[in-house]
Motif scaffolding. Structure first.
Motif, PDB file in Angstrom:
ATOM      1  N   PRO A 109       0.890  -1.305  -0.005  1.00 13.30           N
ATOM      2  CA  PRO A 109      -0.042   0.014   0.152  1.00 13.30           C
ATOM      3  C   PRO A 109       0.918   1.142  -0.012  1.00 13.30           C
ATOM      4  O   PRO A 109       0.458   2.439  -0.648  1.00 13.30           O
ATOM      5  CB  PRO A 109      -0.747  -0.011   1.477  1.00 13.30           C
ATOM      6  CG  PRO A 109      -0.928  -1.574   1.513  1.00 13.30           C
ATOM      7  CD  PRO A 109       0.328  -2.426   1.111  1.00 13.30           C
ATOM      8  N   ASP A 110       2.027   1.238   0.728  1.00 15.57           N
ATOM      9  CA  ASP A 110       2.868   2.511   0.788  1.00 15.57           C
ATOM     10  C   ASP A 110       3.895   2.423  -0.309  1.00 15.57           C
ATOM     11  O   ASP A 110       4.972   3.185  -0.044  1.00 15.57           O
ATOM     12  CB  ASP A 110       3.321   2.683   2.000  1.00 15.57           C
ATOM     13  CG  ASP A 110       4.233   1.330   2.726  1.00 15.57           C
ATOM     14  OD1 ASP A 110       3.950   0.441   1.962  1.00 15.57           O
ATOM     15  OD2 ASP A 110       4.940   1.721   3.596  1.00 15.57           O
ATOM     16  N   GLY A 176      -5.607   0.142  -4.728  1.00 15.99           N
ATOM     17  CA  GLY A 176      -6.143   1.281  -5.198  1.00 15.99           C
ATOM     18  C   GLY A 176      -5.331   2.725  -4.852  1.00 15.99           C
ATOM     19  O   GLY A 176      -5.147   3.371  -5.439  1.00 15.99           O
ATOM     20  N   SER A 177      -4.948   2.646  -3.622  1.00 14.38           N
ATOM     21  CA  SER A 177      -4.345   3.611  -2.811  1.00 14.38           C
ATOM     22  C   SER A 177      -2.771   3.952  -3.638  1.00 14.38           C
ATOM     23  O   SER A 177      -2.414   4.951  -3.310  1.00 14.38           O
ATOM     24  CB  SER A 177      -4.197   3.324  -1.271  1.00 14.38           C
ATOM     25  OG  SER A 177      -3.456   2.220  -1.044  1.00 14.38           O
ATOM     26  N   ALA A 178      -2.410   2.642  -4.143  1.00 12.82           N
ATOM     27  CA  ALA A 178      -1.017   3.151  -4.824  1.00 12.82           C
ATOM     28  C   ALA A 178      -1.053   3.016  -6.285  1.00 12.82           C
ATOM     29  O   ALA A 178       0.034   2.715  -6.931  1.00 12.82           O
ATOM     30  CB  ALA A 178      -0.112   1.823  -4.168  1.00 12.82           C
ATOM     31  N   CYS A 202     -10.449   2.624  -5.927  1.00 12.79           N
ATOM     32  CA  CYS A 202      -9.443   3.332  -6.824  1.00 12.79           C
ATOM     33  C   CYS A 202     -10.256   4.319  -7.562  1.00 12.79           C
ATOM     34  O   CYS A 202     -11.484   4.476  -7.614  1.00 12.79           O
ATOM     35  CB  CYS A 202      -9.024   2.467  -7.946  1.00 12.79           C
ATOM     36  SG  CYS A 202      -9.795   1.638  -9.259  1.00 12.79           S
ATOM     37  N   ALA A 203      -9.470   5.254  -8.368  1.00 17.51           N
ATOM     38  CA  ALA A 203     -10.182   6.178  -9.129  1.00 17.51           C
ATOM     39  C   ALA A 203     -10.782   5.860 -10.220  1.00 17.51           C
ATOM     40  O   ALA A 203     -10.545   4.652 -10.584  1.00 17.51           O
ATOM     41  CB  ALA A 203      -8.699   7.343  -9.739  1.00 17.51           C
ATOM     42  N   PRO A 242     -12.428  -2.452  -9.507  1.00 14.22           N
ATOM     43  CA  PRO A 242     -13.646  -2.834  -8.664  1.00 14.22           C
ATOM     44  C   PRO A 242     -14.838  -2.074  -9.128  1.00 14.22           C
ATOM     45  O   PRO A 242     -14.896  -1.145  -9.974  1.00 14.22           O
ATOM     46  CB  PRO A 242     -13.358  -2.208  -7.403  1.00 14.22           C
ATOM     47  CG  PRO A 242     -12.366  -1.168  -7.668  1.00 14.22           C
ATOM     48  CD  PRO A 242     -11.611  -1.513  -8.757  1.00 14.22           C
ATOM     49  N   ASP A 243     -16.125  -2.517  -8.578  1.00 13.49           N
ATOM     50  CA  ASP A 243     -17.232  -1.711  -8.622  1.00 13.49           C
ATOM     51  C   ASP A 243     -17.166  -0.181  -8.473  1.00 13.49           C
ATOM     52  O   ASP A 243     -16.530   0.190  -7.557  1.00 13.49           O
ATOM     53  CB  ASP A 243     -18.248  -2.326  -8.082  1.00 13.49           C
ATOM     54  CG  ASP A 243     -18.804  -3.841  -8.495  1.00 13.49           C
ATOM     55  OD1 ASP A 243     -18.410  -4.088  -9.550  1.00 13.49           O
ATOM     56  OD2 ASP A 243     -19.428  -4.397  -7.415  1.00 13.49           O
TER      57      ASP A 243
END
Length: 339
Positions: A109-110, A176-178, A202-203, A242-243
């Motif tokens: 994630p980071d 999604g954060s990365a 995610c975006a 994802p949805d």
């Protein structure tokens, strides 16, 4: 794990190119192993090999030692070159032993998606570095002290045009954060394919900035569309999203203009309200506008390639994804204070 359930179908869809690259590694390693065996053999072993190759009918009729001296072209080579070839063989053997694990990438994630993919491709590049040094030695052009180091990683930036068409696809599991996919543009060259399995929110359109005339781009829910990615004879990237994220495909083979190449399958129903993966809500909305501009048919334009005049694409209905996205953008509120 649920994430493994999403990765395995992707690996299955990419099995053919992954297996082809692995087979190439194994075959190259065997060839190098055979080359080294003949160069490192003793004179007695060389004579024995020649005698065996001549067969029993030559026994007592052909002097195997004299035959080997005259016709066995395997000459001993520089010990440094032999050592370098041995390291090349070790690199090829180690890479082949990893099988499809060589093509799998995990992003924390980071962590940086760009750096993780770059490291994976550089590791694959070890095979190309090894092949280069083998070629130089066999051609008699190897110079001790050269920069070729087959045991070390070879960054994608140093791959040749041919190597960029031979590399295997990568399967990257990324939160999604990365997901900062735009940074992967430098790796989309030759016939390199990258498939992202996105975990978590995610975006809406993380891949839209990677749309270029010669790059296949796919955002989808599952592995069903990856066959189209493999059919394209060029670079490509796909993301299992994802949805809540858009589904679209940019197929370079579909036409000369962006609106012919981009097909929208679904778009988000809600306006982004928060930053995701380092992108503000405003930036996410702008990416959706970019997707809309790419997919919009100019006024007076004819049908898409293979589409009959007056067909579905000639006059989109209000419920179609392109119109839905346009209405979504027009309805969004001022997001300047949400980023």
């Amino acid at each position: 794990m649920p994430s493994d359930d999403r990765v395995q179908p992707v690996l299955a869809a990419l099995e053919a190119p992954i297996r082809a690259f692995h087979s190439t590694l194994v075959a190259t390693a065997e060839e190098v192993r055979g080359y080294l065996a003949t160069r490192q053999s003793t004179w007695a072993a060389r004579v024995a090999r020649v005698r065996a190759e001549l067969g029993p009918l030559a026994a007592g009729r052909v002097d195997a030692e004299r035959f080997a001296e005259l016709f066995d072209g395997h000459q001993e080579v520089d010990p440094i070159a032999i050592e370098t070839m041995t390291r090349a063989l070790d690199a090829l053997t180690a890479l082949a032993a990893r099988s499809d694990r060589l093509c799998r990438v995990e992003v924390a994630p980071d962590a940086s998606l760009h750096e993780a993919v770059g490291r994976a491709l550089a590791e694959i590049g070890r095979a190309f570095g090894a092949a280069r040094i083998v070629h130089e030695v066999r051609a008699g052009r190897y110079k001790p002290g050269s920069d070729d180091r087959p045991a070390e990683a070879l960054p994608f930036a140093r791959w040749t045009r041919a190597e960029r068409r031979l590399g295997p696809p990568l399967v990257v599991r990324v939160p999604g954060s990365a997901l900062r996919a735009a940074a992967l543009a430098e790796f989309l060259d030759g016939r390199q394919r990258i498939v992202l399995v996105v975990e978590g929110e995610c975006a809406p359109v993380p891949l839209v900035r990677l749309v270029t005339p010669g790059t296949f781009v796919l955002q989808t829910a599952d592995a069903a569309g990856l066959d189209r990615l493999l059919r394209w004879d060029g670079p490509g990237i796909a993301a299992l999203v994802p949805d809540g994220a858009a589904r679209f495909v940019h197929d370079p083979a579909a036409g000369a203009h962006a609106w012919e190449r981009v097909t929208l399958e679904s778009v988000p129903d809600r306006v982004p309200r928060k930053a995701i993966g380092g992108l503000s809500a405003t930036q996410q909305a702008e990416e959706l506008e970019l997707l809309q501009s790419l997919a919009t048919r100019p006024a007076g334009a004819g049908p898409r390639a293979g589409e009959p005049a007056g067909g579905p694409g000639a006059a989109p209905g209000a419920g179609e994804p392109a119109d839905k996205l346009a209405a979504w953008i027009l309805s969004r509120v001022d997001l300047s204070d949400l980023g």
